[in-house]
Scaffold this motif. Structure first.
Motif, PDB file in Angstrom:
ATOM      1  N   GLY A 328      -3.510   6.498  -5.768  1.00 26.00           N
ATOM      2  CA  GLY A 328      -3.049   5.482  -6.706  1.00 26.00           C
ATOM      3  C   GLY A 328      -4.141   4.516  -7.127  1.00 26.00           C
ATOM      4  N   VAL A 329      -5.370   4.997  -7.184  1.00 24.35           N
ATOM      5  CA  VAL A 329      -6.514   4.158  -7.552  1.00 24.35           C
ATOM      6  C   VAL A 329      -7.083   4.665  -8.880  1.00 24.35           C
ATOM      7  CG1 VAL A 329      -8.838   3.401  -6.903  1.00 24.35           C
ATOM      8  CG2 VAL A 329      -7.060   3.618  -5.157  1.00 24.35           C
ATOM      9  N   ALA A 330      -7.423   3.751  -9.767  1.00 21.71           N
ATOM     10  CA  ALA A 330      -7.979   4.114 -11.074  1.00 21.71           C
ATOM     11  C   ALA A 330      -9.500   4.050 -11.025  1.00 21.71           C
ATOM     12  CB  ALA A 330      -7.454   3.178 -12.162  1.00 21.71           C
ATOM     13  N   LEU A 331     -10.137   5.030 -11.656  1.00 17.40           N
ATOM     14  CA  LEU A 331     -11.601   5.025 -11.805  1.00 17.40           C
ATOM     15  C   LEU A 331     -11.949   4.520 -13.196  1.00 17.40           C
ATOM     16  CD1 LEU A 331     -12.745   8.392 -10.171  1.00 17.40           C
ATOM     17  CD2 LEU A 331     -12.928   6.087  -9.249  1.00 17.40           C
ATOM     18  N   GLY A 361     -15.172   3.518  -2.078  1.00 15.56           N
ATOM     19  CA  GLY A 361     -14.404   2.605  -2.908  1.00 15.56           C
ATOM     20  C   GLY A 361     -12.948   3.024  -3.022  1.00 15.56           C
ATOM     21  N   ILE A 362     -12.721   4.348  -3.164  1.00 13.61           N
ATOM     22  CA  ILE A 362     -11.342   4.849  -3.266  1.00 13.61           C
ATOM     23  C   ILE A 362     -10.602   4.652  -1.943  1.00 13.61           C
ATOM     24  CG2 ILE A 362      -9.970   6.936  -3.588  1.00 13.61           C
ATOM     25  CD1 ILE A 362     -12.143   7.921  -5.516  1.00 13.61           C
ATOM     26  N   TYR A 364     -11.055   2.452   0.464  1.00 15.35           N
ATOM     27  CA  TYR A 364     -10.803   1.078   0.889  1.00 15.35           C
ATOM     28  C   TYR A 364     -10.169   0.214  -0.189  1.00 15.35           C
ATOM     29  CZ  TYR A 364     -13.685   2.492   4.811  1.00 15.35           C
ATOM     30  OH  TYR A 364     -14.180   3.149   5.912  1.00 15.35           O
ATOM     31  N   SER A 365      -9.809   0.803  -1.324  1.00 19.26           N
ATOM     32  CA  SER A 365      -9.096   0.051  -2.367  1.00 19.26           C
ATOM     33  C   SER A 365      -7.591   0.199  -2.161  1.00 19.26           C
ATOM     34  CB  SER A 365      -9.469   0.572  -3.754  1.00 19.26           C
ATOM     35  OG  SER A 365     -10.797   0.224  -4.080  1.00 19.26           O
ATOM     36  N   PRO A 366      -6.830  -0.843  -2.416  1.00 16.86           N
ATOM     37  CA  PRO A 366      -5.365  -0.736  -2.261  1.00 16.86           C
ATOM     38  C   PRO A 366      -4.752   0.101  -3.383  1.00 16.86           C
ATOM     39  CG  PRO A 366      -5.960  -2.853  -3.207  1.00 16.86           C
ATOM     40  CD  PRO A 366      -7.255  -2.168  -2.864  1.00 16.86           C
ATOM     41  N   GLN A 367      -3.547   0.537  -3.183  1.00 25.13           N
ATOM     42  CA  GLN A 367      -2.850   1.302  -4.220  1.00 25.13           C
ATOM     43  C   GLN A 367      -2.699   0.428  -5.462  1.00 25.13           C
ATOM     44  OE1 GLN A 367       0.898   2.888  -2.972  1.00 25.13           O
ATOM     45  NE2 GLN A 367       1.098   4.245  -4.737  1.00 25.13           N
ATOM     46  N   GLY A 368      -3.023   0.996  -6.615  1.00 26.25           N
ATOM     47  CA  GLY A 368      -3.023   0.235  -7.853  1.00 26.25           C
ATOM     48  C   GLY A 368      -4.346  -0.459  -8.138  1.00 26.25           C
ATOM     49  N   GLY A 369      -5.295  -0.326  -7.232  1.00 27.88           N
ATOM     50  CA  GLY A 369      -6.602  -0.945  -7.425  1.00 27.88           C
ATOM     51  C   GLY A 369      -7.481  -0.146  -8.377  1.00 27.88           C
ATOM     52  N   VAL A 370      -8.636  -0.727  -8.663  1.00 28.67           N
ATOM     53  CA  VAL A 370      -9.575  -0.120  -9.609  1.00 28.67           C
ATOM     54  C   VAL A 370     -10.947  -0.024  -8.938  1.00 28.67           C
ATOM     55  CG1 VAL A 370     -10.747  -0.336 -11.843  1.00 28.67           C
ATOM     56  CG2 VAL A 370      -8.346  -1.019 -11.607  1.00 28.67           C
ATOM     57  N   VAL A 371     -11.578   1.148  -9.072  1.00 28.13           N
ATOM     58  CA  VAL A 371     -12.958   1.339  -8.644  1.00 28.13           C
ATOM     59  C   VAL A 371     -13.811   1.454  -9.912  1.00 28.13           C
ATOM     60  CG1 VAL A 371     -14.590   2.848  -7.471  1.00 28.13           C
ATOM     61  CG2 VAL A 371     -12.330   2.444  -6.468  1.00 28.13           C
TER      62      VAL A 371
END
Length: 466
Positions: A328-331, A361-362, A364-371
């Protein structure tokens, strides 16, 4: 046969060179002195001949010269015979009255050597006695040269006596100076003899000028420092690998012991085998990462080739897009469109760096986060930033973040299968490209990893794997 020491060879060469120089100096000095004396004698004879030609009066076949007019010539030690046109001695000057005219005389106008009747060496000069265009007779002049020759011989003898004394002093001084000059080399030798794999802490504590010996000492200390760091890395590597392998090996042994302890159903044995396979896979990944780190640190990179950095980042993002979607992470890519981001690099290793940073980055980013992945060019450098919106890294961990096997959250890293080697490998690869990597982070604000890579041509000569 014991070889001659360097100090003795230096002193010997110095004495040989100095002996040759002194021999040349002695010969040249004596030669110059003889030439000066000969020139002075010849000048005296010519001057005296001119004066006598001016003061001798010839009238009706009579030759006369006042005693006072010839006193200056006599004061120079010159004696003379005045000859008539038919070769008869008609007048003498100085002690020539008590000496016969030598038979063997040099040609008119020239200077020649001979002896006085007493056997004393002399220099003779024959010149016409004339008045205008009329030749009235001949003047034969002589000047004793025994004293000047004695002086020359004494000077030569003095130099011959002085040269051995100077050479002896030179030998003593040469040995002393060579010993002083080579003393740091002896210290280097003694230090090198104390060094072994268990103790690399010895250093040269010498206060030396910035000459060849001083540079040698500094180079030796720098070499010891590099070797010490290399051995320390190897010791640390052995310790870390042993520590990391202990857990999966212990678990593997436990599983094997349990499997052999009593008969079990096939399903239970298959599950235990699957667990053991996981342990083997973990050890395999650890060994592969350690080999990668060792290759990069010790042997450098593969042959460099032109790499489009922007396209490389796009390929990395495409490769990890599915993994990001599953979490659930956006690049988000912020990359320039122009083709001004080419550099010489090992594409496979550089790809490994960016895959590692984006994967972290993916993770350790929360769901819905952006890398975010951003590339910017600053003159001869390309700056690539990978931003995540994770929990951030506490300040006390940042200085150690790129060390081997260092984990900010050990439990979480083990749960995700990490060994704490990814950032160490990334730093080694970037350093081998002549660049640098840094991180900025605040707890709760995420982290930014920035990679600086050079475009300059000097990195064409980067180290290549043998």
């Amino acid at each position: 046969m014991k070889p001659i020491s360097l100090r003795a060879r230096l002193a010997l060469w110095m004495v040989v060179v100095e002996a040759a120089l002194l021999a040349v100096f002695t010969a040249v000095t004596v030669l110059i002195l003889q030439n000066l004396q000969n020139q002075q004698i010849e000048n005296t004879l010519h001057l005296s001949a001119s004066e006598l030609n001016a003061v001798i009066d010839v009238r009706d076949g009579e030759y006369a010269a006042l005693e006072g007019e010839t006193a200056v010539v006599q004061s120079r030690g010159v004696i003379a015979w005045i000859l008539s046109p038919d070769g008869q001695v008609v007048q003498t000057i100085g002690s020539a009255a008590n000496a016969d005219l030598p038979e063997d005389l040099p040609p008119s106008g020239q200077v020649g050597d001979g002896e006085l009747p007493e056997g004393e060496p002399a220099r003779y000069f024959v010149t016409p006695l004339s008045e205008g265009s009329r030749q009235l007779g001949t003047i034969v002049l002589a000047i004793p040269v025994g004293d000047s020759q004695l002086f020359t011989r004494q000077m030569g003898l003095g130099l011959l006596i002085a040269v051995p004394i100077v050479l002896l002093l030179s030998i003593l001084g040469g040995i002393f100076l060579a010993g002083r000059a080579l003393q740091p080399v002896a210290a280097i030798t003694q230090t090198a003899q104390k060094i072994n794999a268990e103790n690399l802490s010895h250093r040269l504590d010498l206060t030396l000028p910035e000459d060849e010996i001083g540079q040698l000492a500094q180079t030796f200390n720098a070499m010891l420092e590099r070797i010490d760091r290399a051995f320390e890395r190897e010791r640390q590597l052995t310790s870390d690998v042993s520590h990391e392998l202990r857990t999966p090996l212990g678990m593997l042994k436990t599983q094997l012991s349990l499997a052999r302890s009593r008969p079990r159903e096939a399903a239970a044995l298959l599950q235990m085998m699957a667990d053991m396979e996981g342990d083997v896979d973990r050890m395999t990944r650890l060994v592969e990462q350690m080999l990668t780190l060792a290759r990069v640190e010790q042997r450098g990179l593969s042959p460099l080739e032109p790499v489009d950095c922007v396209q490389l980042l796009r390929d990395v993002a495409a490769e990890l897009q599915l993994s990001a979607q599953e979490r659930g992470v956006a690049l988000q890519l912020t990359l320039p469109s122009e083709a001004a981001f080419s550099l010489l690099a090992d594409a496979a290793r550089l790809r490994q760096v960016f895959v590692n940073l984006v994967e972290n980055g993916i993770k350790y980013s929360p769901q819905g986060g952006v890398v975010g992945v951003t590339a910017v060019r600053h003159q001869q450098q390309i700056s690539i930033s990978i931003t995540n919106q994770g929990d951030g890294i506490p300040a006390e961990h940042i200085p150690h973040l790129f060390e081997r096997f260092y984990r900010v959250d050990d439990a979480r890293a083990r749960a995700t299968g990490g060994f704490g080697l990814g950032l160490a490998i990334a730093k080694a690869i970037v350093a081998a490209h002549g660049g640098g990597i840094a991180v900025t982070s605040e707890p709760g604000q995420g982290s930014v990893f920035t990679v600086q890579l050079p475009i300059a041509r000097q990195y064409l000569t980067s180290r290549v794997i043998n």
